[in-house]
Design an enzyme around this catalytic site. Structure first.
Site, PDB file in Angstrom:
ATOM      1  N   CYS A 132       0.828  -1.208   0.000  1.00  0.00           N
ATOM      2  CA  CYS A 132       0.000   0.000   0.000  1.00  0.00           C
ATOM      3  C   CYS A 132       0.864   1.262   0.000  1.00  0.00           C
ATOM      4  O   CYS A 132       0.524   2.268  -0.633  1.00  0.00           O
ATOM      5  CB  CYS A 132      -0.942   0.003   1.191  1.00  0.00           C
ATOM      6  SG  CYS A 132      -0.108  -0.071   2.799  1.00  0.00           S
ATOM      7  N   HIS A 271      -2.138   1.280   7.279  1.00  0.00           N
ATOM      8  CA  HIS A 271      -2.440   1.265   5.852  1.00  0.00           C
ATOM      9  C   HIS A 271      -2.149   2.634   5.253  1.00  0.00           C
ATOM     10  O   HIS A 271      -2.372   3.666   5.911  1.00  0.00           O
ATOM     11  CB  HIS A 271      -3.913   0.900   5.649  1.00  0.00           C
ATOM     12  CG  HIS A 271      -4.318   0.664   4.227  1.00  0.00           C
ATOM     13  ND1 HIS A 271      -3.564  -0.070   3.351  1.00  0.00           N
ATOM     14  CD2 HIS A 271      -5.414   1.089   3.528  1.00  0.00           C
ATOM     15  CE1 HIS A 271      -4.194  -0.119   2.167  1.00  0.00           C
ATOM     16  NE2 HIS A 271      -5.290   0.589   2.249  1.00  0.00           N
ATOM     17  N   ASN A 287      -8.050   4.468  -2.563  1.00  0.00           N
ATOM     18  CA  ASN A 287      -7.453   3.266  -1.992  1.00  0.00           C
ATOM     19  C   ASN A 287      -6.732   2.486  -3.091  1.00  0.00           C
ATOM     20  O   ASN A 287      -6.789   2.864  -4.267  1.00  0.00           O
ATOM     21  CB  ASN A 287      -8.545   2.420  -1.326  1.00  0.00           C
ATOM     22  CG  ASN A 287      -7.979   1.435  -0.314  1.00  0.00           C
ATOM     23  OD1 ASN A 287      -6.773   1.342  -0.101  1.00  0.00           O
ATOM     24  ND2 ASN A 287      -8.852   0.681   0.330  1.00  0.00           N
TER      25      ASN A 287
END
Length: 450
Positions: A132, A271, A287
């Protein structure tokens, strides 16, 4: 009494049959491959997710909706593979980095959408790799590059994964500011089309001289760190695409649409995402879990909570300056490009075939996949006869088993009253004989592994 009990049993059977049908649809939609030993666990997890979503969405006062998605039948450990920030101490700013301070005398616009402004590429999918941080780094860099050059193009997360750290694999986590330091040190970053995302294939950082530099007429300068406040974060987003870190609670995986309420705790961030806009009431965040998650790959966070999910604590963005070197540069095509579907390709996707959007990899412009969800790795790739599908098997590909669509058939199960679940069974005709290696969903070796 007996009649009422019989009616209850009948209704329960219908309910279970309906749930089984939904589960079959879930398997087909998300391209899952479950063997007979695990299907009961997956069914149980799916049912728990369905029950939670139904309960949440039944609240008339909710501000957001839960959805069934690729996480709905995963364990907590499997879901954690889609995160990837290391411990917070690794995010210390290097000497010489810039401190962002708002200088807007008249304040910020009431709302900003960097997507509509043309500074944000389409959401991508990191899959079950703790990358991520690389996707947030690249998304913020793409925004800075577009602002400087007026050219919006996708850059390579794969080069970032391979080159940022020398002591670990990129799927083991990292931080976006370290990725920008690699770009500064190397003076380059490949375009996505030249170095597609294939996290399953490890390779050395050997891009210079072998893969064209995607940075044209520009140079990376430095990065800004934003002060830890919502007001400063708003000012930064009004001027840049900003990489941020966040706390992830279980409900986040099930986000479907609406304004997400946010976090109930104040734990460690885990994250990395990208802040791309805001309104008076919500933050707009990109995202890296694909376009089938959330609102086309995006989520809106409520601004009713101060520093919701700690979004303002690690906000940073890179700076790119324009430098005209008369190099040809062009933006990625925005026109829809659809390919004929084939086994192994992701559903409803309009990207050209690449390792980014094929379930298990891409060879010669065609997607390839595991056959039947099993993989006996021999080091030799085999191609299914009469179809565009690549398999790694210890036996030859069979047209009937390997080139047909992958789905799990359910036999009529037995509805059981009490705490037990309706029992799904795999159709035994879909079982695979012989030894094989079960790989995690979304993982297989690249067909062009050296």
């Amino acid at each position: 009494m007996i009649l009422k009990f019989a009616i209850f049993i009948s209704l329960l059977g219908l309910s279970c049959a309906s749930l089984r049908a939904d589960f079959e649809g879930f398997i087909s939609k998300f391209g899952e491959h479950y063997n007979q030993n695990e299907v009961r666990l997956r069914y149980k997890l799916y049912k728990e997710s369905r029950d939670e979503a139904d309960h949440h969405n039944g609240n008339p006062n909710r501000s957001w909706n839960m959805a069934i998605n690729k996480f709905s039948a995963m364990t907590d450990q499997e879901r954690s593979q889609y995160l990837g920030l290391r411990n917070e101490s690794e995010s210390l700013d290097v000497s010489g980095s810039l401190k962002f301070k708002s200088q807007a005398v008249l304040g910020n616009p009431a709302s900003v959408d960097n997507v509509a402004l043309g500074f944000v590429t389409r959401p991508k999918d990191q899959r079950s790799c703790g990358s991520c941080w690389a996707f947030a780094a690249v998304a913020a860099f793409e925004g800075a590059y577009a602002r400087a050059t007026k050219v919006l193009k996708s850059f390579s997360e794969k080069e970032i994964l391979d080159c940022t750290y020398s002591d670990r694999d990129g799927c083991q986590g990292g931080w976006y500011d370290n990725a920008w330091l690699y770009i500064q040190r190397a003076g380059r970053l490949a375009a996505l089309k030249d170095a597609p995302y294939d996290y399953a294939r490890d390779r050395d950082c050997s891009y210079a001289g072998k893969v064209e530099n995607g940075i044209k007429n520009a140079r990376y300068v430095n990065y800004y760190t934003v002060s830890r406040s919502d007001s400063e974060l708003e000012s930064a987003v009004a001027r840049a695409v900003v990489a941020v870190a966040m706390i992830v609670e279980k409900s986040f995986y099930s986000y479907g649409s609406g304004v997400y309420g946010g976090c109930s705790t104040n734990g460690n961030v885990g994250h990395a995402v990208t802040m791309v806009g805001y309104t008076r009431d919500a933050w707009k965040v990109k995202n890296s879990w694909g376009r089938n998650w959330g609102e086309g790959g995006y989520i809106r966070f409520s601004r009713s909570k101060n520093n919701n999910c700690r979004l303002a604590d690690f906000a940073k963005f890179p700076v790119v300056s324009f430098s005209d070197m008369n190099q040809a540069d062009s933006a990625d095509s925005t026109s829809p490009r659809r390919r004929a579907p084939n086994h192994g390709c992701s559903w409803g996707d309009d990207y050209p075939c690449s390792d980014l959007n094929c379930n298990y990899g891409c060879q010669g412009g065609w997607c390839w996949s595991q056959c039947n969800g099993f993989c006996g790795i021999t080091g030799n790739q085999q191609r299914c006869e009469n179809c565009k599908e690549w398999c790694w098997l210890s036996a030859k590909c069979s047209k009937h088993e390997d080139c047909s669509s992958h789905s799990v058939q359910m036999t009529s199960g037995l509805s059981v009253i009490g705490t037990q679940l309706c029992e799904p069974q795999l159709d035994r005709r879909r079982q695979v004989s012989g030894p094989g290696l079960r790989l995690r969903p979304g993982y297989a070796p690249s067909p062009n592994r050296e």
